[in-house]
Design a protein around this motif. Structure first.
Motif, PDB file in Angstrom:
ATOM      1  N   ALA A  71       0.839  -1.205   0.000  1.00 48.21           N
ATOM      2  CA  ALA A  71       0.000   0.000   0.000  1.00 48.21           C
ATOM      3  C   ALA A  71       0.871   1.251   0.000  1.00 48.21           C
ATOM      4  O   ALA A  71       0.564   2.231  -0.696  1.00 48.21           O
ATOM      5  CB  ALA A  71      -0.939  -0.006   1.209  1.00 48.21           C
ATOM      6  N   MET A  72       1.967   1.227   0.758  1.00 47.85           N
ATOM      7  CA  MET A  72       2.880   2.367   0.771  1.00 47.85           C
ATOM      8  C   MET A  72       3.522   2.569  -0.596  1.00 47.85           C
ATOM      9  O   MET A  72       3.619   3.697  -1.089  1.00 47.85           O
ATOM     10  CB  MET A  72       3.945   2.166   1.850  1.00 47.85           C
ATOM     11  N   ARG A  73       3.947   1.480  -1.211  1.00 48.61           N
ATOM     12  CA  ARG A  73       4.574   1.561  -2.543  1.00 48.61           C
ATOM     13  C   ARG A  73       3.590   2.097  -3.584  1.00 48.61           C
ATOM     14  O   ARG A  73       3.941   2.942  -4.405  1.00 48.61           O
ATOM     15  CB  ARG A  73       5.068   0.192  -2.980  1.00 48.61           C
ATOM     16  N   GLU A  74       2.371   1.551  -3.571  1.00 47.37           N
ATOM     17  CA  GLU A  74       1.370   1.984  -4.548  1.00 47.37           C
ATOM     18  C   GLU A  74       1.055   3.471  -4.392  1.00 47.37           C
ATOM     19  O   GLU A  74       0.945   4.188  -5.387  1.00 47.37           O
ATOM     20  CB  GLU A  74       0.095   1.159  -4.406  1.00 47.37           C
ATOM     21  N   ASP A  75       0.909   3.925  -3.151  1.00 45.08           N
ATOM     22  CA  ASP A  75       0.630   5.341  -2.916  1.00 45.08           C
ATOM     23  C   ASP A  75       1.778   6.196  -3.428  1.00 45.08           C
ATOM     24  O   ASP A  75       1.563   7.196  -4.114  1.00 45.08           O
ATOM     25  CB  ASP A  75       0.379   5.600  -1.433  1.00 45.08           C
ATOM     26  N   ALA A  76       2.999   5.793  -3.114  1.00 45.49           N
ATOM     27  CA  ALA A  76       4.167   6.545  -3.563  1.00 45.49           C
ATOM     28  C   ALA A  76       4.237   6.594  -5.088  1.00 45.49           C
ATOM     29  O   ALA A  76       4.513   7.645  -5.679  1.00 45.49           O
ATOM     30  CB  ALA A  76       5.436   5.926  -2.987  1.00 45.49           C
ATOM     31  N   GLN A  77       3.965   5.472  -5.724  1.00 41.18           N
ATOM     32  CA  GLN A  77       4.026   5.420  -7.184  1.00 41.18           C
ATOM     33  C   GLN A  77       2.940   6.292  -7.811  1.00 41.18           C
ATOM     34  O   GLN A  77       3.203   7.069  -8.723  1.00 41.18           O
ATOM     35  CB  GLN A  77       3.892   3.977  -7.661  1.00 41.18           C
ATOM     36  N   THR A  78       1.717   6.167  -7.311  1.00 41.15           N
ATOM     37  CA  THR A  78       0.598   6.924  -7.872  1.00 41.15           C
ATOM     38  C   THR A  78       0.780   8.419  -7.658  1.00 41.15           C
ATOM     39  O   THR A  78       0.680   9.216  -8.598  1.00 41.15           O
ATOM     40  CB  THR A  78      -0.732   6.463  -7.247  1.00 41.15           C
ATOM     41  N   VAL A  79       1.066   8.797  -6.427  1.00 41.27           N
ATOM     42  CA  VAL A  79       1.240  10.214  -6.116  1.00 41.27           C
ATOM     43  C   VAL A  79       2.475  10.758  -6.835  1.00 41.27           C
ATOM     44  O   VAL A  79       2.442  11.855  -7.391  1.00 41.27           O
ATOM     45  CB  VAL A  79       1.319  10.444  -4.594  1.00 41.27           C
ATOM     46  N   GLY A  80       3.530   9.970  -6.850  1.00 37.09           N
ATOM     47  CA  GLY A  80       4.749  10.400  -7.538  1.00 37.09           C
ATOM     48  C   GLY A  80       4.521  10.686  -9.014  1.00 37.09           C
ATOM     49  O   GLY A  80       5.023  11.677  -9.556  1.00 37.09           O
ATOM     50  N   ALA A  81       3.758   9.829  -9.674  1.00 37.49           N
ATOM     51  CA  ALA A  81       3.466  10.033 -11.096  1.00 37.49           C
ATOM     52  C   ALA A  81       2.658  11.323 -11.300  1.00 37.49           C
ATOM     53  O   ALA A  81       2.919  12.085 -12.237  1.00 37.49           O
ATOM     54  CB  ALA A  81       2.713   8.838 -11.663  1.00 37.49           C
ATOM     55  N   ALA A 108      -5.725  11.206  -4.843  1.00 38.47           N
ATOM     56  CA  ALA A 108      -5.001   9.950  -5.029  1.00 38.47           C
ATOM     57  C   ALA A 108      -4.343   9.527  -3.718  1.00 38.47           C
ATOM     58  O   ALA A 108      -4.358   8.343  -3.351  1.00 38.47           O
ATOM     59  CB  ALA A 108      -3.951  10.092  -6.129  1.00 38.47           C
ATOM     60  N   HIS A 109      -3.791  10.497  -3.020  1.00 39.52           N
ATOM     61  CA  HIS A 109      -3.155  10.181  -1.744  1.00 39.52           C
ATOM     62  C   HIS A 109      -4.195   9.714  -0.726  1.00 39.52           C
ATOM     63  O   HIS A 109      -3.947   8.761   0.020  1.00 39.52           O
ATOM     64  CB  HIS A 109      -2.367  11.369  -1.210  1.00 39.52           C
ATOM     65  N   ALA A 110      -5.344  10.363  -0.693  1.00 40.48           N
ATOM     66  CA  ALA A 110      -6.414   9.945   0.231  1.00 40.48           C
ATOM     67  C   ALA A 110      -6.846   8.508  -0.059  1.00 40.48           C
ATOM     68  O   ALA A 110      -7.051   7.709   0.867  1.00 40.48           O
ATOM     69  CB  ALA A 110      -7.603  10.897   0.142  1.00 40.48           C
TER      70      ALA A 110
END
Length: 153
Positions: A71-81, A108-110
């Motif tokens: 979940a942390m990785r997915e959030d970082a990837q999505t928000v980062g993009a 997206a972060h929420a």
């Protein structure tokens, strides 16, 4: 509820990846270097490992921990993009566009945090009472929690 401060700490941990990029407000086109994706990925992996170690995750808890880490990785990837996309368009955005891109990042972060809470809840429930106390202390000391800063002074 006792678990709530812990979730705030996990939320802060998820934010470690992009705060300087996401929350740095400046003039469009201002030169604030965007970290390369590899550097961001490395930072989130370091944070995941550090949190794993601090929480003293056991072998039996690894499946629940893996869901938290993902979940942390997915959030970082999505928000980062989304942050990178916003940066690329910064020079041509008007004020409304700027707000919309910020809204997209926040939404997206929420969504990512909601997934993180769900995953973390399962992990926290699987922890021993001693681990839960350790987790509560770990996040109470987080330098990203204003209350922890005030108490430390």
């Amino acid at each position: 509820m006792r678990i709530m401060p812990f979730f705030m700490g996990v939320f802060a941990t998820a934010l470690f990846v992009a705060p300087p990029v996401v929350f740095a407000q400046g003039t469009p086109g201002a030169s604030t270097p965007t970290p390369p994706r590899a550097a961001v990925g490395k930072r989130i992996e370091q944070r995941i490992k550090r949190l794993h170690d601090q929480l003293k995750i056991t072998a039996a808890e690894e499946p629940q921990w893996d869901a938290v880490a993902e979940a942390m990785r997915e959030d970082a990837q999505t928000v980062g993009a989304l942050v990178l996309e916003r940066r690329e368009k910064a020079a041509t955005m008007n004020a409304v566009d700027d707000l919309r891109t910020y809204q997209a990042i926040a939404e997206a972060h929420a969504t990512g945090v909601a997934k993180l809470v769900s995953a973390f809840e399962a992990l926290y429930a699987a922890m021993s009472p001693e681990q839960q106390k350790n987790a509560d202390r770990t996040f109470a000391r987080s330098k990203h929690r204003p209350a922890a800063k005030k108490k430390a002074k």
